[in-house]
Design an enzyme around this catalytic site. Sequence first.
Site, PDB file in Angstrom:
ATOM      1  N   ARG A 201       0.771  -1.134  -0.032  1.00 31.30           N
ATOM      2  CA  ARG A 201       0.134   0.442  -0.266  1.00 31.30           C
ATOM      3  C   ARG A 201       1.040   1.489  -0.103  1.00 31.30           C
ATOM      4  O   ARG A 201       1.874   1.012   0.194  1.00 31.30           O
ATOM      5  CB  ARG A 201      -1.136   0.068   1.952  1.00 31.30           C
ATOM      6  CG  ARG A 201      -1.795  -1.282   1.485  1.00 31.30           C
ATOM      7  CD  ARG A 201      -1.662  -1.574   3.157  1.00 31.30           C
ATOM      8  NE  ARG A 201      -2.380  -2.742   2.724  1.00 31.30           N
ATOM      9  CZ  ARG A 201      -3.671  -3.394   3.173  1.00 31.30           C
ATOM     10  NH1 ARG A 201      -4.434  -2.253   2.914  1.00 31.30           N
ATOM     11  NH2 ARG A 201      -4.321  -4.192   3.193  1.00 31.30           N
ATOM     12  N   ASP A 275      -3.646   4.149   3.822  1.00 27.59           N
ATOM     13  CA  ASP A 275      -3.186   2.643   3.851  1.00 27.59           C
ATOM     14  C   ASP A 275      -4.382   2.378   3.520  1.00 27.59           C
ATOM     15  O   ASP A 275      -3.680   0.901   3.217  1.00 27.59           O
ATOM     16  CB  ASP A 275      -3.307   2.666   5.192  1.00 27.59           C
ATOM     17  CG  ASP A 275      -4.379   3.203   6.576  1.00 27.59           C
ATOM     18  OD1 ASP A 275      -5.166   4.139   6.034  1.00 27.59           O
ATOM     19  OD2 ASP A 275      -5.435   2.377   6.830  1.00 27.59           O
TER      20      ASP A 275
HETATM   21  P1  AMP Z   1      -8.913  -0.561   7.358  1.00 27.06           P
HETATM   22  O1  AMP Z   1      -8.801   1.611   7.793  1.00 27.06           O
HETATM   23  O2  AMP Z   1     -10.528  -0.754   7.779  1.00 27.06           O
HETATM   24  O3  AMP Z   1      -8.959  -0.591   6.515  1.00 27.06           O
HETATM   25  O4  AMP Z   1      -8.035  -0.325   9.772  1.00 27.06           O
HETATM   26  C1  AMP Z   1      -7.372   0.643   9.923  1.00 27.06           C
HETATM   27  C2  AMP Z   1      -6.294   0.066  10.156  1.00 27.06           C
HETATM   28  O5  AMP Z   1      -6.838  -0.700  11.386  1.00 27.06           O
HETATM   29  C3  AMP Z   1      -5.609  -1.544   9.673  1.00 27.06           C
HETATM   30  O6  AMP Z   1      -4.384  -0.957  10.594  1.00 27.06           O
HETATM   31  C4  AMP Z   1      -6.537  -2.634  10.048  1.00 27.06           C
HETATM   32  O7  AMP Z   1      -5.611  -3.671  10.456  1.00 27.06           O
HETATM   33  C5  AMP Z   1      -6.810  -2.357  11.381  1.00 27.06           C
HETATM   34  N1  AMP Z   1      -8.209  -2.607  12.345  1.00 27.06           N
HETATM   35  C6  AMP Z   1      -9.307  -3.004  11.706  1.00 27.06           C
HETATM   36  N2  AMP Z   1     -10.034  -3.528  12.405  1.00 27.06           N
HETATM   37  C7  AMP Z   1      -9.300  -4.004  12.878  1.00 27.06           C
HETATM   38  C8  AMP Z   1      -9.018  -5.498  13.624  1.00 27.06           C
HETATM   39  N3  AMP Z   1     -10.632  -5.918  14.118  1.00 27.06           N
HETATM   40  N4  AMP Z   1      -8.734  -6.400  13.900  1.00 27.06           N
HETATM   41  C9  AMP Z   1      -7.247  -5.370  14.446  1.00 27.06           C
HETATM   42  N5  AMP Z   1      -7.102  -4.623  13.659  1.00 27.06           N
HETATM   43  C10 AMP Z   1      -8.115  -3.707  12.979  1.00 27.06           C
HETATM   44 MG    MG Z   2      -7.605  -1.100   5.644  1.00 23.97          MG
END
Ligand code: AMP
Ligand code: MG
Length: 523
Positions: A201, A275
């Site tokens: 990414r 990201d």
């Molecule tokens: P996203 O914007 O939903 O793609 O997530 C942002 C960050 O939060 C990324 O680093 C994901 O890996 C982390 N993340 C989102 N949901 C979870 C979860 N249930 N457990 C662990 N990390 C999470």
């Molecule tokens: Mg993400």
Amino acid sequence: MRPLNFDNRFVAELPGDPESANTRRPVHGAAWSRVAPTPVAAPRLLAWSKEVAALLDFDEGDVQDPCFAEVFAGNRLIEGMVPFATNYGGHQFGVWAGQLGDGRAISLGEVVNRRGERWEVQLKGAGPTPYSRGADGRAVLRSSVREFLCSEAMHHLGVPTTRALSLVATGESVVRDMFYDGRPAPEPGAIVCRVAPSFIRLGHFELPASRGDRDLLERLVHFTIDRDFPHLVAAHPDDTVARRAAWFTEVCERTAVTIAHWMRVGFVHGVMNTDNLSVIGLTIDYGPYGWLDDFDPDFTPNTTDAQGRRYRYANQPAVGQWNLARLGGALVPIFPDPAPLHAALERYAAVYSDTHRALTAAKFGWRAWRDSDEQLVREAFDLLHRGEIDFTLFFRALAEVDPAVPSLAPFVDAFYRDAARERIAGDLLAWLTRWGARVAQDDEPTGARRARMHAVNPCYVLRNYLAQQAIDAAEAGDPSEITALLDVMRRPYEAQSGRERYAARRPEWARHKAGCSMLSCSS
Ligand code: AMP
Ligand code: MG
């Protein structure tokens, strides 16, 4: 289940985290951490994609083997798998967020298939990693169904995307506060296996740059070009500076093309943080995404973004460039002169504009874009908005209009409200007359024009309410609608007899129902 041929370059060639304990922490100087999936209670295969299975040289027998659900739930590793989570940062909603990383994604390795193609295989929701921060590393069934289906739907629509091999129920529940209203509740859990040539990414480069870790930044750039852009190594064998400039330019170009396709099909990503942008230009991280129903340029499906609407439909092209500028900023230390970085960002704008114009001309049935079309297009979108007309149905119906004798009849199903239709009926008819005159200038046989229009204007898109119906049934114990929906989405440009209901505009009951119009990030 047959063995897979692994060649795990990411872990072989990039520095890894020396710490092996699976504890949440900042990870410096390393691109990845070794981490095993956490086994789940009762894996059950709910759906799979035959096209993605074929990319991995699996056939139906491999998929039906009980071992398959075990492996793609993270309960069992097979020969050659080296599970790892990667380290990245990102700008979230415009603000630098520091280290994020794969908090619930665990790559199992890079498969090289019989055709020599490289496909990284990654579980999403397979348990905590060093990057999980305050969260549990798991995913709920509803968001997993949405990711599984949309990955494949986008592919069949011709939009660059990560793919999905499988959807496995874990037999465990996951607690989520779905509406962020202080009422957390258990929900069924699931794991999607995503597949892509690369999961790198923009944020992978931003993190070492933010820490002044030039060595890791350079190694990541070198690795990405070498593995994911090998043609650039061939084109610039001895000139690192030119190769890097060509690489960043191509990242910008690919992102521009992908976002132009989002605009074409009416897709709103919903969380375009850096990201969540792929360096190879794939659509990645299907969360609170959505599709335009009644046209509204300000539409965002993401409740978390309802105030600022940063990631609204019409803002996506600008956000793409903003995100690439963050990547460009991260790359400054490894460019002797920032001029090529600026030029690449300008190239983004040019490629977006050219692609968008060509696709827009095709949507409207014109052979090629003319600058004088701008006005007609602007007026069309204004009518779509004022008339609350369905974006997808409008363009399918437009192909049915006789340019010589326009009528509103083909649009009968495209309106959400009678009052709005009556308000714009006269203006729409007048617009169609001018559209008809423009079509006539191309002097193209109707059949040929219609075929070209149908090739860019889908009949079926993964409307949120359709995905939600599949989710409701799956939560009630019947996953069959997931496969049924996937089957419709396999041929999105073809009107499929007996499947008319999948092409219908959003029903009224879905207008404000959770999951059907707005979604939270909780997943
Ligand atoms: P996203 O914007 O939903 O793609 O997530 C942002 C960050 O939060 C990324 O680093 C994901 O890996 C982390 N993340 C989102 N949901 C979870 C979860 N249930 N457990 C662990 N990390 C999470
Ligand atoms: Mg993400």
